[in-house]
Scaffold this motif. Structure first.
Motif, PDB file in Angstrom:
ATOM      1  N   TRP A 128       0.811  -1.219   0.000  1.00  0.00           N
ATOM      2  CA  TRP A 128       0.000   0.000   0.000  1.00  0.00           C
ATOM      3  C   TRP A 128       0.844   1.270   0.000  1.00  0.00           C
ATOM      4  N   LYS A 129       2.122   1.169   0.323  1.00  0.00           N
ATOM      5  CA  LYS A 129       2.959   2.363   0.330  1.00  0.00           C
ATOM      6  C   LYS A 129       3.013   3.023  -1.043  1.00  0.00           C
ATOM      7  N   ARG A 130       3.036   2.208  -2.075  1.00  0.00           N
ATOM      8  CA  ARG A 130       3.170   2.729  -3.435  1.00  0.00           C
ATOM      9  C   ARG A 130       1.975   3.591  -3.838  1.00  0.00           C
ATOM     10  N   PRO A 131       0.743   3.082  -3.745  1.00  0.00           N
ATOM     11  CA  PRO A 131      -0.394   3.944  -4.091  1.00  0.00           C
ATOM     12  C   PRO A 131      -0.559   5.146  -3.169  1.00  0.00           C
ATOM     13  N   LEU A 132      -0.164   4.990  -1.886  1.00  0.00           N
ATOM     14  CA  LEU A 132      -0.248   6.133  -0.974  1.00  0.00           C
ATOM     15  C   LEU A 132       0.724   7.235  -1.384  1.00  0.00           C
ATOM     16  N   LEU A 133       1.899   6.849  -1.857  1.00  0.00           N
ATOM     17  CA  LEU A 133       2.848   7.846  -2.361  1.00  0.00           C
ATOM     18  C   LEU A 133       2.299   8.533  -3.605  1.00  0.00           C
ATOM     19  N   LEU A 134       1.624   7.772  -4.453  1.00  0.00           N
ATOM     20  CA  LEU A 134       1.030   8.365  -5.653  1.00  0.00           C
ATOM     21  C   LEU A 134      -0.058   9.379  -5.289  1.00  0.00           C
ATOM     22  N   VAL A 135      -0.764   9.111  -4.187  1.00  0.00           N
ATOM     23  CA  VAL A 135      -1.836  10.019  -3.767  1.00  0.00           C
ATOM     24  C   VAL A 135      -1.270  11.251  -3.065  1.00  0.00           C
ATOM     25  N   PHE A 136      -0.325  11.046  -2.142  1.00  0.00           N
ATOM     26  CA  PHE A 136       0.123  12.151  -1.290  1.00  0.00           C
ATOM     27  C   PHE A 136       1.354  12.887  -1.822  1.00  0.00           C
ATOM     28  N   VAL A 137       1.990  12.364  -2.850  1.00  0.00           N
ATOM     29  CA  VAL A 137       3.120  13.058  -3.459  1.00  0.00           C
ATOM     30  C   VAL A 137       2.826  13.408  -4.912  1.00  0.00           C
ATOM     31  N   THR A 138       2.467  12.402  -5.699  1.00  0.00           N
ATOM     32  CA  THR A 138       2.232  12.636  -7.128  1.00  0.00           C
ATOM     33  C   THR A 138       1.045  13.557  -7.376  1.00  0.00           C
ATOM     34  N   LEU A 155       2.062  13.566 -20.936  1.00  0.00           N
ATOM     35  CA  LEU A 155       3.353  12.989 -21.303  1.00  0.00           C
ATOM     36  C   LEU A 155       4.507  13.408 -20.392  1.00  0.00           C
ATOM     37  N   LEU A 156       4.373  14.534 -19.682  1.00  0.00           N
ATOM     38  CA  LEU A 156       5.473  15.014 -18.855  1.00  0.00           C
ATOM     39  C   LEU A 156       5.110  15.132 -17.375  1.00  0.00           C
ATOM     40  N   VAL A 157       4.047  15.877 -17.081  1.00  0.00           N
ATOM     41  CA  VAL A 157       3.726  16.185 -15.684  1.00  0.00           C
ATOM     42  C   VAL A 157       3.431  14.923 -14.883  1.00  0.00           C
ATOM     43  N   ARG A 158       2.464  14.121 -15.319  1.00  0.00           N
ATOM     44  CA  ARG A 158       2.114  12.915 -14.565  1.00  0.00           C
ATOM     45  C   ARG A 158       3.279  11.921 -14.488  1.00  0.00           C
ATOM     46  N   PRO A 159       3.962  11.572 -15.591  1.00  0.00           N
ATOM     47  CA  PRO A 159       5.078  10.625 -15.470  1.00  0.00           C
ATOM     48  C   PRO A 159       6.183  11.106 -14.538  1.00  0.00           C
ATOM     49  N   LEU A 160       6.566  12.379 -14.638  1.00  0.00           N
ATOM     50  CA  LEU A 160       7.627  12.892 -13.777  1.00  0.00           C
ATOM     51  C   LEU A 160       7.181  12.939 -12.316  1.00  0.00           C
ATOM     52  N   ALA A 161       5.942  13.366 -12.077  1.00  0.00           N
ATOM     53  CA  ALA A 161       5.428  13.411 -10.704  1.00  0.00           C
ATOM     54  C   ALA A 161       5.334  12.010 -10.114  1.00  0.00           C
ATOM     55  N   GLY A 162       4.961  11.045 -10.940  1.00  0.00           N
ATOM     56  CA  GLY A 162       4.907   9.665 -10.470  1.00  0.00           C
ATOM     57  C   GLY A 162       6.278   9.122 -10.123  1.00  0.00           C
ATOM     58  N   MET A 163       7.271   9.439 -10.945  1.00  0.00           N
ATOM     59  CA  MET A 163       8.622   8.967 -10.679  1.00  0.00           C
ATOM     60  C   MET A 163       9.183   9.600  -9.412  1.00  0.00           C
ATOM     61  N   ILE A 164       8.880  10.862  -9.196  1.00  0.00           N
ATOM     62  CA  ILE A 164       9.350  11.531  -7.976  1.00  0.00           C
ATOM     63  C   ILE A 164       8.822  10.805  -6.732  1.00  0.00           C
ATOM     64  N   ALA A 165       7.575  10.339  -6.808  1.00  0.00           N
ATOM     65  CA  ALA A 165       6.952   9.695  -5.648  1.00  0.00           C
ATOM     66  C   ALA A 165       7.535   8.322  -5.352  1.00  0.00           C
ATOM     67  N   ILE A 166       7.837   7.554  -6.380  1.00  0.00           N
ATOM     68  CA  ILE A 166       8.224   6.154  -6.148  1.00  0.00           C
ATOM     69  C   ILE A 166       9.664   5.848  -6.543  1.00  0.00           C
TER      70      ILE A 166
END
Length: 425
Positions: A90-100, A326-337
């Protein structure tokens, strides 16, 4: 009467095609929403007398329709997740919610204000409506079977399913923020403290608690009623009834209904005294209803595009949509995980890239316009959101099946090397 029969025939044909569409889309490696939107184009071109948006829907009607699809999908998402997934998962989706999600919202706000040249309230609203990933259009990249103890579909599907279930409710406070700022007229007149404690914290907590209690209570009722009376409930229709009851009750109790529905499905799925076969039946029923409503929604969405929806804004919307997807979501996702050690770089990239936007965004937009009719750039916001959804459908529709197929084959190959049967983890 002729128009009536044409509508029935057109919708019947579209839903008939949907019966084979999941299998066809897997075979041709193209997500079903792409095919459905093409069907919408064809029905509009054939002049089927459906109530086509001209090019916009009525705000209230669009809100109710999209609301129904999203909550049904959220119940399905909750029922898909099994007990195999522990806290580490669950850490992964929580990071996507609270960081990404906050990063995506911040980028959307600044791009909306300084690139799209929207007003402050409209920029806030754009950021809020683009916050949630979609549990409806993203079905092809999510868990597809609630029987997780027998079949394991991989970390990517779980992360995207759990993220969609969580952030569809977490976007609500920020939609409230945009509405309240617009109503106040400025940041200075806006009551931040009230928003923080009431709209952000209290309503989230109530929604989660209501959902958990209803899900758990339903599980106890199913078992207790059978023990007391000998009557066994085995009707998948219960899941649909539970969806609407949970949503309505949570909203009446001052909670967020989206979160309540997801946690009700999740709580019921985790209640192991209820048989897995019945959970499967409940999931299958809501999934079938969701697919039917999805057909209607995408067909009408396709008609709105051909009817001029995209002409309500300029070239900036196309550029913004491409940048966001193509940029915002992928980069924000990578920052989180990015600091996760268990996943490969390719897995992290796939999770970050597959942040599909869709019907949830439309709900929040129409909801905000129902709450406050003084938003500037209303037509532009609808058109920008339509661009995001269309580009997401196209880009993710052509790439997601191949991405999921690649990781599925990779997992199967690793199991063969370790002599692990395919039906177990």
């Amino acid at each position: 009467m002729k128009d009536h029969y044409l509508i029935l025939a057109g919708l019947g044909l579209a839903t008939l095609i949907m019966a084979w569409l999941p299998s066809v889309s897997k075979k041709i490696k193209v997500s079903s929403p792409i095919i459905l939107i093409l069907i919408g184009f064809l029905l509009f071109a054939a002049d089927i007398p459906l109530p086509w948006p001209d090019p916009l829907w009525a705000d209230r009607g669009l809100m109710y329709f999209s609301e129904a699809i999203v909550i049904i999908s959220l119940m399905g998402a909750g029922l898909k997740i099994g007990t195999k997934y522990n806290w580490k998962s669950w850490k992964r989706p929580l990071l996507l919610v609270f960081v990404t999600m906050p990063i995506c919202m911040g980028c959307s706000y600044f791009l909306g204000k300084y690139f799209l040249l929207l007003s402050l309230p409209s920029s806030l609203l754009l950021a809020a409506v683009l916050a949630p990933t979609d549990p409806v259009l993203a079905a092809d990249v999510q868990l597809d079977d609630p029987d997780r103890e027998k079949k394991y579909k991989g970390k990517i599907r779980f992360a995207l399913t759990a993220e969609a279930g969580l952030n569809d409710g977490m976007a609500f406070p920020f939609s409230y923020l945009a509405v309240l700022v617009a109503q106040a007229g400025s940041w200075a007149a806006f009551n931040f403290t009230e928003w923080l404690w009431d709209k952000l914290l209290l309503k989230i907590v109530i929604g989660i608690i209501v959902g958990l209690l209803i899900g758990r209570g339903t599980g106890l009722l199913l078992i207790g009623f059978h023990r007391l009376t000998g009557i066994k409930t085995f009707d998948g229709f219960l899941a649909l009834s539970l969806t609407f009851m949970t949503y309505g009750l949570s909203e009446l109790l001052h909670g967020y209904g989206f979160l309540a529905v997801f946690f009700a499905g999740l709580s019921l799925r985790y209640y192991e005294k209820v048989s897995g076969d019945y959970k499967q039946k409940m999931h299958d029923f809501v999934h079938e209803v969701e697919r039917f409503l999805l057909v209607v929604w995408i067909i009408l969405f396709g008609g709105s595009i051909l009817n001029g929806m995209l002409t309500l804004t300029d070239w900036r919307a196309i550029v913004f949509a491409l940048i966001f997807v193509l940029l915002v979501r992928p980069l924000a996702g990578m920052i989180a995980i990015v600091w996760g050690k268990r996943e490969s770089f390719k897995e992290k990239l796939a999770i970050s890239f597959l942040g599909i936007r869709g019907i949830g965004s439309v709900f929040y937009l129409s909801w905000a316009f129902v709450q406050f009719d003084g938003f500037e750039f209303k037509n532009e916001l609808y058109a920008i959101t339509a661009y995001i959804i269309l580009i997401s459908i196209i880009i993710h529709g052509f790439t997601a099946p191949s991405i999921i197929r690649y990781f599925k084959r990779k997992t199967e190959k690793e199991r063969q090397q370790k002599n692990i049967p395919a039906e177990t983890e």
